[in-house]
Write a protein that holds these residues in place. Structure first.
Motif, PDB file in Angstrom:
ATOM      1  N   THR A  35     111.628  84.239 -23.555  1.00 37.61           N
ATOM      2  CA  THR A  35     111.281  84.646 -24.915  1.00 37.61           C
ATOM      3  C   THR A  35     110.652  86.032 -24.926  1.00 37.61           C
ATOM      4  O   THR A  35     111.005  86.889 -25.752  1.00 37.61           O
ATOM      5  CB  THR A  35     110.311  83.635 -25.543  1.00 37.61           C
ATOM      6  OG1 THR A  35     110.958  82.362 -25.642  1.00 37.61           O
ATOM      7  CG2 THR A  35     109.860  84.076 -26.931  1.00 37.61           C
ATOM      8  N   ALA A  36     109.727  86.265 -23.996  1.00 42.12           N
ATOM      9  CA  ALA A  36     109.063  87.575 -23.927  1.00 42.12           C
ATOM     10  C   ALA A  36     110.058  88.693 -23.644  1.00 42.12           C
ATOM     11  O   ALA A  36     109.968  89.779 -24.230  1.00 42.12           O
ATOM     12  CB  ALA A  36     107.978  87.544 -22.852  1.00 42.12           C
ATOM     13  N   LEU A  37     111.016  88.441 -22.777  1.00 41.23           N
ATOM     14  CA  LEU A  37     111.995  89.479 -22.430  1.00 41.23           C
ATOM     15  C   LEU A  37     112.954  89.741 -23.591  1.00 41.23           C
ATOM     16  O   LEU A  37     113.300  90.891 -23.867  1.00 41.23           O
ATOM     17  CB  LEU A  37     112.786  89.079 -21.185  1.00 41.23           C
ATOM     18  CG  LEU A  37     111.982  88.823 -19.907  1.00 41.23           C
ATOM     19  CD1 LEU A  37     112.910  88.730 -18.710  1.00 41.23           C
ATOM     20  CD2 LEU A  37     110.932  89.892 -19.690  1.00 41.23           C
ATOM     21  N   LEU A  38     113.398  88.675 -24.259  1.00 41.69           N
ATOM     22  CA  LEU A  38     114.328  88.852 -25.371  1.00 41.69           C
ATOM     23  C   LEU A  38     113.679  89.568 -26.550  1.00 41.69           C
ATOM     24  O   LEU A  38     114.383  90.186 -27.371  1.00 41.69           O
ATOM     25  CB  LEU A  38     114.877  87.493 -25.816  1.00 41.69           C
ATOM     26  CG  LEU A  38     115.805  86.798 -24.815  1.00 41.69           C
ATOM     27  CD1 LEU A  38     116.205  85.413 -25.341  1.00 41.69           C
ATOM     28  CD2 LEU A  38     117.038  87.642 -24.528  1.00 41.69           C
ATOM     29  N   ASP A  39     112.352  89.506 -26.639  1.00 32.56           N
ATOM     30  CA  ASP A  39     111.636  90.191 -27.724  1.00 32.56           C
ATOM     31  C   ASP A  39     111.439  91.675 -27.459  1.00 32.56           C
ATOM     32  O   ASP A  39     110.995  92.416 -28.350  1.00 32.56           O
ATOM     33  CB  ASP A  39     110.265  89.534 -27.938  1.00 32.56           C
ATOM     34  CG  ASP A  39     110.364  88.207 -28.674  1.00 32.56           C
ATOM     35  OD1 ASP A  39     111.428  87.931 -29.267  1.00 32.56           O
ATOM     36  OD2 ASP A  39     109.389  87.435 -28.646  1.00 32.56           O
ATOM     37  N   ARG A  40     111.763  92.136 -26.261  1.00 34.33           N
ATOM     38  CA  ARG A  40     111.560  93.541 -25.913  1.00 34.33           C
ATOM     39  C   ARG A  40     112.603  94.410 -26.612  1.00 34.33           C
ATOM     40  O   ARG A  40     113.758  94.021 -26.780  1.00 34.33           O
ATOM     41  CB  ARG A  40     111.664  93.737 -24.398  1.00 34.33           C
ATOM     42  CG  ARG A  40     110.592  93.023 -23.590  1.00 34.33           C
ATOM     43  CD  ARG A  40     110.803  93.286 -22.108  1.00 34.33           C
ATOM     44  NE  ARG A  40     110.690  94.699 -21.817  1.00 34.33           N
ATOM     45  CZ  ARG A  40     109.576  95.298 -21.410  1.00 34.33           C
ATOM     46  NH1 ARG A  40     108.476  94.591 -21.231  1.00 34.33           N
ATOM     47  NH2 ARG A  40     109.557  96.593 -21.166  1.00 34.33           N
ATOM     48  N   SER A  41     112.211  95.609 -26.943  1.00 36.39           N
ATOM     49  CA  SER A  41     113.125  96.539 -27.619  1.00 36.39           C
ATOM     50  C   SER A  41     114.231  97.031 -26.685  1.00 36.39           C
ATOM     51  O   SER A  41     115.280  97.487 -27.150  1.00 36.39           O
ATOM     52  CB  SER A  41     112.350  97.745 -28.157  1.00 36.39           C
ATOM     53  OG  SER A  41     111.719  98.453 -27.093  1.00 36.39           O
ATOM     54  N   ASP A  42     114.014  96.937 -25.363  1.00 32.20           N
ATOM     55  CA  ASP A  42     115.023  97.403 -24.411  1.00 32.20           C
ATOM     56  C   ASP A  42     115.912  96.271 -23.900  1.00 32.20           C
ATOM     57  O   ASP A  42     116.700  96.449 -22.973  1.00 32.20           O
ATOM     58  CB  ASP A  42     114.377  98.130 -23.230  1.00 32.20           C
ATOM     59  CG  ASP A  42     113.327  97.291 -22.507  1.00 32.20           C
ATOM     60  OD1 ASP A  42     113.251  96.066 -22.757  1.00 32.20           O
ATOM     61  OD2 ASP A  42     112.573  97.858 -21.694  1.00 32.20           O
ATOM     62  N   SER A  43     115.808  95.085 -24.501  1.00 29.36           N
ATOM     63  CA  SER A  43     116.608  93.946 -24.058  1.00 29.36           C
ATOM     64  C   SER A  43     118.004  93.975 -24.670  1.00 29.36           C
ATOM     65  O   SER A  43     118.170  94.189 -25.870  1.00 29.36           O
ATOM     66  CB  SER A  43     115.928  92.627 -24.449  1.00 29.36           C
ATOM     67  OG  SER A  43     116.798  91.525 -24.224  1.00 29.36           O
ATOM     68  N   SER A  44     119.005  93.707 -23.838  1.00 23.10           N
ATOM     69  CA  SER A  44     120.376  93.592 -24.334  1.00 23.10           C
ATOM     70  C   SER A  44     120.650  92.201 -24.893  1.00 23.10           C
ATOM     71  O   SER A  44     121.726  91.954 -25.446  1.00 23.10           O
ATOM     72  CB  SER A  44     121.360  93.874 -23.197  1.00 23.10           C
ATOM     73  OG  SER A  44     121.362  92.803 -22.252  1.00 23.10           O
ATOM     74  N   GLY A  45     119.695  91.283 -24.707  1.00 25.07           N
ATOM     75  CA  GLY A  45     119.891  89.910 -25.154  1.00 25.07           C
ATOM     76  C   GLY A  45     120.494  89.013 -24.095  1.00 25.07           C
ATOM     77  O   GLY A  45     120.789  87.845 -24.371  1.00 25.07           O
ATOM     78  N   ARG A  46     120.654  89.524 -22.876  1.00 23.89           N
ATOM     79  CA  ARG A  46     121.258  88.763 -21.786  1.00 23.89           C
ATOM     80  C   ARG A  46     120.234  88.634 -20.651  1.00 23.89           C
ATOM     81  O   ARG A  46     119.760  89.631 -20.107  1.00 23.89           O
ATOM     82  CB  ARG A  46     122.505  89.459 -21.266  1.00 23.89           C
ATOM     83  CG  ARG A  46     123.547  89.741 -22.321  1.00 23.89           C
ATOM     84  CD  ARG A  46     124.324  88.495 -22.679  1.00 23.89           C
ATOM     85  NE  ARG A  46     125.262  88.133 -21.629  1.00 23.89           N
ATOM     86  CZ  ARG A  46     125.961  87.006 -21.632  1.00 23.89           C
ATOM     87  NH1 ARG A  46     125.818  86.133 -22.626  1.00 23.89           N
ATOM     88  NH2 ARG A  46     126.809  86.735 -20.658  1.00 23.89           N
ATOM     89  N   VAL A  47     119.908  87.385 -20.287  1.00 24.62           N
ATOM     90  CA  VAL A  47     118.910  87.119 -19.254  1.00 24.62           C
ATOM     91  C   VAL A  47     119.478  86.138 -18.235  1.00 24.62           C
ATOM     92  O   VAL A  47     120.069  85.109 -18.604  1.00 24.62           O
ATOM     93  CB  VAL A  47     117.609  86.538 -19.859  1.00 24.62           C
ATOM     94  CG1 VAL A  47     116.605  86.200 -18.749  1.00 24.62           C
ATOM     95  CG2 VAL A  47     116.992  87.521 -20.845  1.00 24.62           C
ATOM     96  N   GLY A  48     119.296  86.436 -16.959  1.00 23.91           N
ATOM     97  CA  GLY A  48     119.705  85.545 -15.889  1.00 23.91           C
ATOM     98  C   GLY A  48     118.513  85.098 -15.065  1.00 23.91           C
ATOM     99  O   GLY A  48     117.425  85.679 -15.161  1.00 23.91           O
ATOM    100  N   LEU A  49     118.713  84.062 -14.258  1.00 23.09           N
ATOM    101  CA  LEU A  49     117.678  83.554 -13.358  1.00 23.09           C
ATOM    102  C   LEU A  49     118.165  83.626 -11.929  1.00 23.09           C
ATOM    103  O   LEU A  49     119.306  83.268 -11.628  1.00 23.09           O
ATOM    104  CB  LEU A  49     117.328  82.102 -13.693  1.00 23.09           C
ATOM    105  CG  LEU A  49     116.796  81.786 -15.088  1.00 23.09           C
ATOM    106  CD1 LEU A  49     116.477  80.297 -15.201  1.00 23.09           C
ATOM    107  CD2 LEU A  49     115.569  82.622 -15.407  1.00 23.09           C
ATOM    108  N   LEU A  50     117.274  84.067 -11.035  1.00 23.46           N
ATOM    109  CA  LEU A  50     117.544  84.117  -9.603  1.00 23.46           C
ATOM    110  C   LEU A  50     116.419  83.373  -8.894  1.00 23.46           C
ATOM    111  O   LEU A  50     115.266  83.810  -8.923  1.00 23.46           O
ATOM    112  CB  LEU A  50     117.609  85.577  -9.137  1.00 23.46           C
ATOM    113  CG  LEU A  50     117.613  85.836  -7.625  1.00 23.46           C
ATOM    114  CD1 LEU A  50     118.783  85.132  -6.947  1.00 23.46           C
ATOM    115  CD2 LEU A  50     117.654  87.347  -7.352  1.00 23.46           C
TER     116      LEU A  50
END
Length: 253
Positions: free
Chosen positions: A127-142
Motif C-alpha cells: 500500500t505504501a509503495l503504490l501510494d508513491r508518486s513514482d510508482s508505476s502501480g506494479r509491485v513484485g515480491l522476492l
C-alpha cells in the motif's frame, strides 16, 4: 507442520553488472500491529514512474547476508526497478527465533503463528509503495527461505502483487489449502537443500499451476541452501539474472 528446517575472470564478467556497492537511500517505516518496521529503498536511476520489488530476508535477518541480498537490489535497480528491503520481524519475533533455548521445532511452530501477521505487514508495505508518486502501480515480491514462505503467503492473499520470486522457500501449509490465486511466479531451489527440501519449491509451483498461474521452476543440481550467497559461484550470477529478467518481464507497464 511445514517441512522447513531453520534455515574467475569469466565469472567476474558475469557478475560485473551486480557487484557495485550500492547503498540504500530513503528509509521509512510501516506499521505492524503495535510495532513500526523499517523499509530501505534502493532506487533505480530511471526517471518517471517505476515498478518495485519488495525483498524479504531469511530467518536470520538482513545483516548476516546483507551483501547477498544487495546483489539482487543492485541488479533490479540497474534495470529500472526500485528495490525495497522490508525488515518484517518485530522485536518479539527476533528475540523468539534467536533464543538459545529454541529448537528447530519450536521455531517452526512459532513461525506458523506469525504468517498472517507477516503477510499483513507485506500488504501494508505494498500500500505504501503504490501510494508513491513514482510508482508505476506494479509491485513484485522476492523472498528467500522464510521470506519465501512469507512472500508466497502474501501473494496468495493480496491480488495487487503482480509477480512472485521465491528462492529455497515454499507455501505455508495452513495457507496452501486456501489458495485461490497466485501471480506469475518463479521458484529457484537447490536439489541438495537440507534446510528447506526441494519438494517445498516443487509443491509451490504445482499449487501455482493448479490456480492458473504462470510458473517456472529452476532446480540447481547438487546445490544446498543459499546457493546464491557467494560472489564466486556461477549459480549466484545465474539466479540473479533469472530473477531480474523475470521481474522485468512481469512488471513492465
Amino acid at each position: 507442520m511445514i517441512t522447513r528446517r531453520t534455515a574467475l575472470t569469466g565469472l567476474a564478467a558475469l557478475l560485473s553488472p551486480v557487484i557495485a556497492r550500492s547503498a540504500p537511500g530513503e528509509q521509512f517505516n510501516v506499521a505492524s500491529g503495535h510495532d513500526s518496521l523499517p523499509v530501505s529503498r534502493y532506487a533505480a536511476a530511471a526517471p518517471g514512474k517505476r515498478p518495485a520489488v519488495i525483498v524479504l530476508h531469511g530467518s536470520r535477518g538482513i545483516e548476516l547476508r546483507a551483501r547477498a541480498y544487495e546483489r539482487y537490489a543492485d541488479a533490479l535497480s540497474t534495470r529500472g526497478i526500485d528495490a525495497y528491503f522490508l525488515r518484517y520481524m518485530t522485536p518479539v519475533d527476533t528475540a523468539t527465533l534467536a533464543a538459545k533455548s529454541s529448537t528447530r521445532e519450536s521455531r517452526e511452530a512459532y513461525e506458523t503463528t506469525r504468517y498472517d501477521g507477516w503477510a499483513d505487514t507485506v500488504s501494508a508495505t505494498v500500500t505504501a509503495l503504490l501510494d508513491r508518486s513514482d510508482s508505476s502501480g506494479r509491485v513484485g515480491l522476492l523472498g528467500f527461505s522464510l521470506g519465501g514462505y512469507i512472500a508466497a503467503d502474501a501473494a496468495a492473499r493480496d491480488t495487487r502483487i503482480a509477480a512472485l520470486a521465491v528462492l529455497y522457500g515454499g507455501m505455508p501449509e495452513a495457507m496452501a489449502a486456501k489458495v485461490k490465486h497466485l501471480p506469475p511466479l518463479i521458484a529457484l531451489h537447490g536439489e541438495a537443500d537440507r534446510n528447506v527440501p526441494i519438494a517445498e519449491g516443487r509443491q509451490l509451483v504445482k499449487l501455482g499451476k493448479s490456480v492458473g498461474a504462470e510458473t517456472e521452476f529452476v532446480p540447481y543440481p547438487g546445490k544446498a541452501h543459499g546457493f546464491d550467497f557467494s560472489d564466486t559461484r556461477p549459480t549466484t550470477s545465474d539466479a540473479i539474472d533469472r530473477v531480474t529478467k523475470f521481474f522485468q518481464a512481469k512488471l513492465a507497464t
